[in-house]
Enzyme design. Structure first.
Site, PDB file in Angstrom:
ATOM      1  N   ASP A 110       0.823  -1.216   0.000  1.00  0.00           N
ATOM      2  CA  ASP A 110       0.000   0.000   0.000  1.00  0.00           C
ATOM      3  C   ASP A 110       0.857   1.265   0.000  1.00  0.00           C
ATOM      4  O   ASP A 110       0.617   2.206   0.767  1.00  0.00           O
ATOM      5  CB  ASP A 110      -0.954  -0.006   1.203  1.00  0.00           C
ATOM      6  CG  ASP A 110      -2.099   1.002   1.055  1.00  0.00           C
ATOM      7  OD1 ASP A 110      -2.427   1.359  -0.089  1.00  0.00           O
ATOM      8  OD2 ASP A 110      -2.643   1.428   2.084  1.00  0.00           O
ATOM      9  N   ASP A 149      -4.076  -4.915  -4.641  1.00  0.00           N
ATOM     10  CA  ASP A 149      -3.520  -3.616  -5.046  1.00  0.00           C
ATOM     11  C   ASP A 149      -2.069  -3.667  -5.506  1.00  0.00           C
ATOM     12  O   ASP A 149      -1.502  -2.629  -5.860  1.00  0.00           O
ATOM     13  CB  ASP A 149      -3.630  -2.572  -3.923  1.00  0.00           C
ATOM     14  CG  ASP A 149      -5.048  -2.309  -3.470  1.00  0.00           C
ATOM     15  OD1 ASP A 149      -5.984  -2.693  -4.190  1.00  0.00           O
ATOM     16  OD2 ASP A 149      -5.230  -1.742  -2.378  1.00  0.00           O
ATOM     17  N   ASP A 295     -11.452   0.823   6.066  1.00  0.00           N
ATOM     18  CA  ASP A 295     -10.337   0.944   5.125  1.00  0.00           C
ATOM     19  C   ASP A 295      -9.193   1.767   5.720  1.00  0.00           C
ATOM     20  O   ASP A 295      -8.103   1.813   5.150  1.00  0.00           O
ATOM     21  CB  ASP A 295     -10.795   1.639   3.841  1.00  0.00           C
ATOM     22  CG  ASP A 295     -11.814   0.827   3.079  1.00  0.00           C
ATOM     23  OD1 ASP A 295     -11.652  -0.398   2.989  1.00  0.00           O
ATOM     24  OD2 ASP A 295     -12.803   1.417   2.578  1.00  0.00           O
TER      25      ASP A 295
END
Length: 321
Positions: A110, A149, A295
């Site tokens: 991330d 991701d 999140d």
């Protein structure tokens, strides 16, 4: 006995494929080896509902969220990873059910979003971690979503880091192919609003998509199933045109009932989507992100940390407000 016979037959039928160049792409079908998807008995929704039975929101959370098969996420918080994945896959196997698991510990995780930053301390540490992850599952049937991701999040990495990430993911696929012959592994292709289909196809291919069973879409996002199906088909069109193959894909429908409003981090007014199932426009529709889990410190989850269960957010997501 019925379950064991199926596993034995599947293992025997897979033997001629052990010398294939891309063994994990030819793993025995785990959906045919099980009698449905596994419901995590320790999911955040189930634990909250059980601990808060007097809360007026608990019946809705229990009925609409707690008993829907939802992925279990594994990372640094999971302790000894081979023990953790082995225990979870073993519990599902005991009930003749298919576990859906997320590996979420890649080095520099991330990098752009930041709310879930962290991961393994180095590429070599990740290689060791993911090898143990696969080894824990072993010959049990499973579905694994590999590093959400990780391909869409290239914008904050330099070229050396991108090459390292590609190596980590292709190495992970090789480990699953070697150690977990009844696991379908999906590389993550982000969502329709992030990276073009052409760019995503190239990134997936360069990291070894041929070795994977397929790719995943919409993890922790809100785009409709129709939008994801169109994007998945576009990625496959690019794969076919450039590299001569296509792959099946799965869609995270856990929070896409109202579609996207353009926000990705704890967006308001979203709704749960189609429960976990085979088919539905993709190979599978899966609840991958647990509805109600934050999140990060953003949106309607301001003040929370990533992964924290927020009962009011969960309750509102059931009804779409």
């Amino acid at each position: 006995m019925r379950r064991r016979v199926r596993v034995l037959l599947a293992a025997l039928s897979a033997l001629p494929l052990t010398l294939a160049v891309v063994p994990s792409a030819h793993a025995a079908d785990p959906t045919g080896m099980t009698s449905g998807f596994y419901v995590d008995p320790d999911s955040s929704a189930k634990k909250w509902a059980a601990a808060n039975s007097g809360d007026g929101r608990a019946p809705a959370v229990d009925a609409s969220l707690a008993n829907t098969p939802t992925a279990r996420w594994f990372g640094s918080w999971s302790g000894t990873i081979g023990t953790a994945t082995g225990a979870y896959a073993g519990a599902a196997d005991h009930h003749d059910k298919l576990p859906v698991m997320v590996a979420y510990n890649i080095h520099l995780r991330d990098s752009c979003g930041g709310h879930s930053g962290g991961g393994a301390s180095s590429p070599s540490a990740y290689a060791s971690w993911i090898a143990q992850f696969a080894g824990g599952i072993a010959a049990r049937p499973a579905v694994v979503l590999l590093e959400p991701d990780s391909f869409a999040d290239y914008g904050c990495l330099n070229q050396t880091q991108i090459r390292e990430r590609q190596g980590m993911l292709s190495g992970a696929l090789a480990e699953f192919g070697r150690q977990a012959p009844h696991t379908w592994v999906y590389l993550d292709a982000g969502n329709p609003g992030w990276v073009s289909a052409a760019t995503m196809a190239q990134r997936l291919h360069e990291a070894g998509l041929r070795q994977a069973h397929g790719f995943s879409l919409n993890i922790s996002n809100y785009y409709t199933t129709a939008q994801n199906t169109a994007y998945g088909n576009a990625v496959n069109g690019e794969l076919a045109a450039r590299y001569g193959y296509t792959k099946p894909f799965v869609v995270d429908t856990s929070r896409n009932g109202n579609g996207s409003n353009g926000e990705w981090c704890n967006a308001a007014g979203r709704r749960i989507g189609t429960p976990t199932q085979l088919g539905g426009g993709a190979e599978m529709l899966l609840w991958i992100k647990a509805p109600g889990e934050s999140d990060g410190n953003c949106g309607v989850g301001t003040g929370s940390t990533a992964g924290q269960f927020l009962p009011e957010v969960a309750y509102k997501m059931i009804y779409g407000y």
